[in-house]
Motif scaffolding. Structure first.
Motif, PDB file in Angstrom:
ATOM      1  N   ARG A 118       1.010  -1.110  -0.108  1.00  0.00           N
ATOM      2  CA  ARG A 118       0.147  -0.103   0.107  1.00  0.00           C
ATOM      3  C   ARG A 118       0.754   1.428   0.137  1.00  0.00           C
ATOM      4  O   ARG A 118       0.438   2.259  -0.761  1.00  0.00           O
ATOM      5  N   ASP A 144      -9.087  -5.177   3.961  1.00  0.00           N
ATOM      6  CA  ASP A 144      -9.803  -4.114   4.504  1.00  0.00           C
ATOM      7  C   ASP A 144      -9.214  -3.221   5.631  1.00  0.00           C
ATOM      8  O   ASP A 144      -9.418  -2.023   5.837  1.00  0.00           O
ATOM      9  N   PHE A 147      -6.378  -1.011   3.907  1.00  0.00           N
ATOM     10  CA  PHE A 147      -6.767   0.143   2.912  1.00  0.00           C
ATOM     11  C   PHE A 147      -7.563   0.708   3.458  1.00  0.00           C
ATOM     12  O   PHE A 147      -8.208   1.887   3.121  1.00  0.00           O
ATOM     13  N   ARG A 151     -11.893   1.258   0.155  1.00  0.00           N
ATOM     14  CA  ARG A 151     -10.870   1.305  -0.936  1.00  0.00           C
ATOM     15  C   ARG A 151     -10.887  -0.014  -1.553  1.00  0.00           C
ATOM     16  O   ARG A 151     -10.150  -0.226  -2.432  1.00  0.00           O
ATOM     17  N   PHE A 152     -11.977  -0.821  -1.107  1.00  0.00           N
ATOM     18  CA  PHE A 152     -12.110  -2.213  -1.993  1.00  0.00           C
ATOM     19  C   PHE A 152     -12.837  -1.785  -3.349  1.00  0.00           C
ATOM     20  O   PHE A 152     -13.804  -0.972  -3.359  1.00  0.00           O
ATOM     21  N   TYR A 180      -7.836  -3.340  -4.774  1.00  0.00           N
ATOM     22  CA  TYR A 180      -7.832  -2.239  -3.658  1.00  0.00           C
ATOM     23  C   TYR A 180      -7.148  -0.942  -4.480  1.00  0.00           C
ATOM     24  O   TYR A 180      -6.002  -1.041  -4.904  1.00  0.00           O
TER      25      TYR A 180
END
Length: 344
Positions: A118, A144, A147, A151-152, A180
């Motif tokens: 990320r 989940d 992020f 953001r999924f 994501y």
């Protein structure tokens, strides 16, 4: 993995410097006899522990618009590869990599790699994580958390055919790719991945203007694919396969790269295996950074890249703590990862 007319694919470009015991304080660029590049793309290929490399990339302010991760699936299996095949010569079977950690250890090992992935995304970047039924639901919850659920973007189902010995359940013939984004302002090129409408749909709209409840699609333009994709597995693609178990088909990566990157963009694959991400990136004029800790995977990738025309520029690197791939296996997750409201 098959035998016969395509044994010549089951080779590897030998680089002895990848197999020697090493403790590299910094990435070490290795000499590589490479022809003059003719493509616009560059591939940086690292034989390295991916968490160690990811931290180095982060420190160097490297960022990527697209990251594709195809980690081990927690399958409990040990995988092999085929090498040294040729016309009339059967390839030898050699060990490739192990995927037999205890499940809780597997999740602890994977989490820091997802956290740092990320951080390596550009603000408009996208992460694709490729898994199957063994661990995908656990990893979905983990992502989940990392992020933020907002953001999924997608749960993509890659469907395929193939033999199976299962008779006590439905045959497991799909993988799951979790998608994501780094922020709400992510890059997605819908037009680059459009596919033709099904012929039945075309016939229906030709026969009746009321077929779509008053909405008539642009049939000539095509449609954005659904979140389930059918592509044959590599075992059925004789000209693609290079004798490396778990190799992914180029068509799968092509759709991902076309949707979430543009020519000239930087793409990262921290579990590069036989190098499909790099091969497709080079064909699509993207720049790729690939990482795998196993020398055999790097050598298979080099052979595939060398067969491309036009030929990409390739830089080969080693960044390992030992020759067995034991470095940083159980590192803990990064602390203090915060998401701003804008990123959410």
């Amino acid at each position: 993995m098959g035998r016969g007319a395509f044994e010549h694919n089951y080779q590897s470009l030998r680089v002895p410097a990848l197999s020697v015991p090493a403790y590299d304080l910094q990435p070490t660029r290795l000499a590589l006899d490479w022809p003059t590049p003719t493509a616009l793309s560059t591939v940086h290929l690292f034989c390295a522990d991916n968490l160690r490399l990811a931290r180095w990339l982060l420190q160097g302010q490297q960022r990527f618009r697209l990251i594709y991760l195809d980690p081990p699936f927690a399958s409990g299996k040990r995988y092999v590869a085929r090498v040294n095949g040729g016309p009339g010569v059967a390839a030898a079977v050699v060990p490739a990599y192990h995927d037999d950690r205890a499940f809780d250890d597997y999740l602890r090992w994977l989490e820091p790699r997802l956290v740092i992935a990320r951080e390596l995304l550009t603000d408009d970047g996208t992460l694709y994580v490729h898994l199957d039924w063994h661990a995908v639901h656990y990893v979905k919850v983990m992502l989940d958390r990392i992020f933020g659920r907002q953001r999924f973007l997608n749960e993509i189902i890659w469907c395929y055919h193939g033999p199976s010995a299962i008779t006590s359940a439905f045959k497991r013939k799909h993988d799951t790719i979790l998608v994501y984004t780094r922020s709400r302002n992510y890059y997605f090129n819908a037009d680059a991945v459009r596919v033709p409408y099904d012929e039945a749909t075309v016939r229906t709209f030709r026969s009746s203007r009321r077929a779509g409840f008053g909405k008539v699609p642009d049939l000539a333009r095509g449609k954005v694919p659904e979140d389930w994709w059918y592509f044959p597995v590599v075992a059925r693609l004789h000209r693609e396969r290079v004798g490396y178990q778990t190799q992914k088909p180029e068509a799968l990566l092509r759709r991902i790269l076309l949707a979430s990157s543009a020519p000239g963009d930087q793409v990262l694959d921290l579990f590069s295996g036989s190098g499909t991400t790099g091969v497709v990136a080079a064909k699509l004029e993207r720049h790729a950074t690939l990482c795998d800790i196993h020398p055999l995977a790097i050598e298979k990738t080099l052979l595939r890249l060398r067969r491309l025309d036009p030929l990409p520029a390739v830089a080969l690197w080693r960044y390992r703590q030992d020759h067995n791939g034991a470095a940083d296996q159980m590192a803990t997750p990064l602390e203090g990862v915060h998401r701003s409201e804008e990123e959410r």
